[in-house]
Design an enzyme around this catalytic site. Structure first.
Site, PDB file in Angstrom:
ATOM      1  N   LYS A  98      23.640  34.372  47.155  1.00 57.21           N
ATOM      2  CA  LYS A  98      23.754  33.076  47.167  1.00 57.21           C
ATOM      3  C   LYS A  98      23.194  32.378  48.366  1.00 57.21           C
ATOM      4  O   LYS A  98      22.980  32.911  49.400  1.00 57.21           O
ATOM      5  CB  LYS A  98      25.079  32.368  47.042  1.00 57.21           C
TER       6      LYS A  98
HETATM    7  N1  GLU Z   1      23.543  28.831  40.189  1.00 56.99           N
HETATM    8  C1  GLU Z   1      24.090  29.627  38.857  1.00 56.99           C
HETATM    9  C2  GLU Z   1      25.303  30.296  38.906  1.00 56.99           C
HETATM   10  O1  GLU Z   1      26.123  29.998  39.941  1.00 56.99           O
HETATM   11  C3  GLU Z   1      22.822  30.253  38.246  1.00 56.99           C
HETATM   12  C4  GLU Z   1      22.407  31.480  39.110  1.00 56.99           C
HETATM   13  C5  GLU Z   1      21.501  32.350  38.540  1.00 56.99           C
HETATM   14  O2  GLU Z   1      20.723  31.913  37.689  1.00 56.99           O
HETATM   15  O3  GLU Z   1      20.601  33.242  39.158  1.00 56.99           O
HETATM   16  O4  GLU Z   1      25.770  30.890  38.467  1.00 56.99           O
END
Ligand code: GLU
Length: 420
Positions: A110
């Protein structure tokens, strides 16, 4: 008289680790492996200088790569004033367990920048994005780490990110997912998280002899996740009786007209003031009587302090980490089921996987295929979770973490990272 010392509040990362510790006992993962599995592999912090209104402002950005035993790091980039290291760490860890639970070939990561995108213009957001991605580009790559949108970011920002990476490395669409369609984005990615929330909720309902038809739904957040969840709930003939966003909340016991609400939000930037709705004090949103309460905004909103007031049958975690462990204990004590984030909102990263696969194949799939594969993956994963929970007489959360932990543990072992 005994002196009362306030318990220090645990950080979101500690809370995720507490859940992992519980899961390690159920999954039989040895303690010596847990330090490796809990802690991030790499943490990057960068400063991003921007000149705004003739003044130099410094923003801080992070990319946390949590675990890549099962495949390249994967996870969104968040632009929000509250972004901090501990929170991003917890979100990176959750991605590791989410990708493992739905069995897509990624690890977890993240990123985020502490900024308020709602007060920045496009030029400022562009500069911030290009500088941030340039400064973390050395650890990214389609086989290394693949970012995506998250809170406060969107397809437009992913397009700029792809171009920033491309300037250094050549045209590389598979470097980010959630891109605009013009740049190799996938059909069905934009509403995938909200759609997945409804697929999972419907499956829970079916397994419990219920239907979404006529069910009363309350949604906190009307952004990319909450708005599309509302749309798909209504598609199943459920009634969305209250929604809220950062500016305020509204309700209509007969069910809000969601297509009209989309238009209203597009025109005004908020749900407040929508015709055929009554204003609702946002403090009361989580306490509305309903079948499904769907927190689809920030983390840590249902806590030991307020969980006692929740009057839903099921809490569906569309956001990441919206229910704290203390909050969950209270909900469970009141017989309220919690469908955990790592399955409830896994539709987004699942369609990200399809986007990445299409980019690598240089072959675009039809929308019907995206829907079919998303549906199959989510249904199979949640069936496993419900089966595991029944077999072990445990919560859906513990079942989800146990299944995911076991998969990442076995992949780490197969790589020779652990005692052979
Ligand atoms: N931000 C989204 C999540 O928390 C999607 C992450 C992604 O598609 O890599 O799952």
């Amino acid at each position: 008289m005994t002196a009362q010392t306030a318990q220090p509040k645990s950080s979101p990362f500690e809370e995720v680790n507490r859940r992992l510790d519980e899961a390690s006992e159920v999954a039989g993962v040895p303690q010596e492996a847990m330090a490796l599995l809990k802690n991030p592999y790499r943490e990057i912090r960068v400063e991003i200088p921007l000149v705004i209104d003739d003044h130099l402002q410094l923003f801080t950005g992070f990319r946390i790569q949590h675990n890549a035993a099962r495949g390249p790091y994967k996870g969104g980039i968040r632009y929000h004033p509250h972004v901090d290291l501990e929170e991003v760490r917890s979100l990176a860890s959750l991605m590791t367990w989410k990708t493992a639970l739905v069995e897509i070939p990624f690890g977890g990561a993240k990123g985020g920048v502490a900024c308020d995108p709602t007060i920045m213009n496009d030029k400022e957001l562009y500069d911030l994005t290009v500088t941030f991605f340039t400064r973390i580009s050395m650890v990214l790559g389609p086989t290394r780490d693949v970012p995506a949108p998250d809170m406060g970011t969107n397809a437009k920002i992913m397009g700029w990110a792809m171009a920033a990476y491309g300037r250094l490395n050549g045209h590389t669409p598979a470097i980010v997912t959630g891109k605009p369609l013009e740049l190799g984005g996938s059909v069905g990615r934009e509403d995938a998280t909200g759609k997945g929330v409804v697929i999972i909720t419907e499956q829970w309902a079916e397994a419990n002899g219920l239907s979404l038809k006529g069910a009363r739904v309350v949604i906190q957040g009307f952004g990319n996740v909450g708005s599309f969840a509302a749309k798909h709930f209504v598609g199943k003939q459920a009634k969305v009786i209250a929604v809220g966003d950062v500016k305020g909340s509204i309700k209509n016991d007969k069910g809000l007209d969601i297509p009209e609400l989309f238009k209203h939000v597009q025109a005004t930037g908020s749900v407040i003031g929508f015709k055929e709705s009554d204003p609702l004090n946002s403090d009361q949103l989580l306490f509305q009587e309903c079948d499904y309460l769907v927190p689809a905004a920030l983390g840590g909103v249902i806590t030991g302090q307020n969980a006692g007031g929740v009057k839903a049958q099921v809490v569906v975690e569309a956001a990441n980490h919206p229910v704290t462990p203390e909050g969950e204990d209270i909900l469970t004590g009141n017989n309220i089921v919690v469908i955990p984030d790592i399955i409830a909102n896994a539709g987004g990263v699942t369609v990200s996987y399809f986007e990445w696969a299409q980019n690598i194949q240089q072959f675009a799939w039809k929308e019907a295929r995206i829907h079919e594969e998303l549906y199959a993956i989510l249904r199979k994963s949640f069936a496993n979770v419900m089966h595991f929970a029944k077999e072990h007489d445990c919560s859906l959360r513990l079942a989800s973490f146990s299944i995911a932990l076991d998969r990442v543990y076995r992949a780490s072992k197969a790589r020779g990272y652990l005692r052979l």
